[in-house]
Design a protein around this motif. Sequence first.
Motif, PDB file in Angstrom:
ATOM      1  N   ARG A   1      -5.239   4.379   1.761  1.00 14.09           N
ATOM      2  CA  ARG A   1      -4.705   4.581   0.405  1.00 14.09           C
ATOM      3  C   ARG A   1      -5.570   3.890  -0.645  1.00 14.09           C
ATOM      4  O   ARG A   1      -5.747   4.417  -1.747  1.00 14.09           O
TER       5      ARG A   1
ATOM      6  N   LYS B   1      -7.543   5.781  -3.641  1.00  9.68           N
ATOM      7  CA  LYS B   1      -7.273   5.359  -5.018  1.00  9.68           C
ATOM      8  C   LYS B   1      -8.564   5.051  -5.762  1.00  9.68           C
ATOM      9  O   LYS B   1      -8.715   5.393  -6.939  1.00  9.68           O
TER      10      LYS B   1
ATOM     11  N   ARG C   1      -5.171  13.706  -2.143  1.00 10.40           N
ATOM     12  CA  ARG C   1      -3.853  13.094  -1.957  1.00 10.40           C
ATOM     13  C   ARG C   1      -3.384  13.292  -0.511  1.00 10.40           C
ATOM     14  O   ARG C   1      -3.668  14.315   0.110  1.00 10.40           O
TER      15      ARG C   1
END
Length: 302
Positions: free
Chosen positions: A192, A196, A204
């Motif tokens: 993640r 990011k 995603r």
Amino acid sequence: MSESDVRLIVLTAPSRYKTYTIPKRNGGERIISQPAREVKFLQRVLVNDVLSQLPVHSAAMAYREGRSIKDNAAAHAGGGAILKFDFSDFFPSIVASDWRAYCERHGVFDNEEDIRLTANLLFHRTKRSSKLRLAIGAPSSPTLSNVLMFDFDQCIAGLVAKDKVRYTRYADDMTFSSKRAGNLSNVERVLRKVLKDLVSPRLRINEKKTVLATKKYRRVVTGLVLSDDGKVSLGRDRKRIIRAMLHHYTLGRLNGEETARLSGLLAFVNAVEPMFLKRLIDNYGVEIVDRLKASLHPNSIF
């Protein structure tokens, strides 16, 4: 073709697609955008002359000659626990600006026009958006996706390796494995954070498809079962279906479409678990299997 003809095709390429839908295996529909024949031809030229020369990470298992879903599963067969993640809308999330950023970062072309023209050729424009996106259905999309995911694959593989975790990616499916389940505890946080911080491409996670499985449970990677003895198997359910279909075939109960499906399944069996095909031949006879083989392409793999 003359240069002016090629230039005209390239400039209008994003709009030269036929779009339709096909049903997904687990429900819903998948949007397919297939380029016109002349666009397809130029995309293949670009794949052969440019994209095939660009690096693809060893963790990328899909769309590569000599690699298959079995190779992807086998990479995790020796481990214990597996952790799987899936990207949402993988191909459509990759856009023309990602190709531009990659070219500038890696010095693929010497001038701006080459970047602009190749972006036009490699991406398509949907009716609902002016943004150029990677199309499911273009012959260049699979290779290009692997190329543009190189930096991501390299980063993830390096970070999780510190915890003795193995990583592979088959298109939008990411698989992590380790002999100890505890080693996987840091994977999601790392993944993640990388997503990011990643500027390009912007991807995603599909939150509905995250799976953790240990040896106590059925471990499946790209549709194949990891057995406790470290091998890759078709799985009991699939074998049961194939046996039943073969039995019905010997009784003349399969129609043309079902027979074609069985022929394809037996070719798949030979590629994944050839010893199971040998057992089927022992039980039903080589004549039956040869007859099914004859219904496939002459260059069939079984």
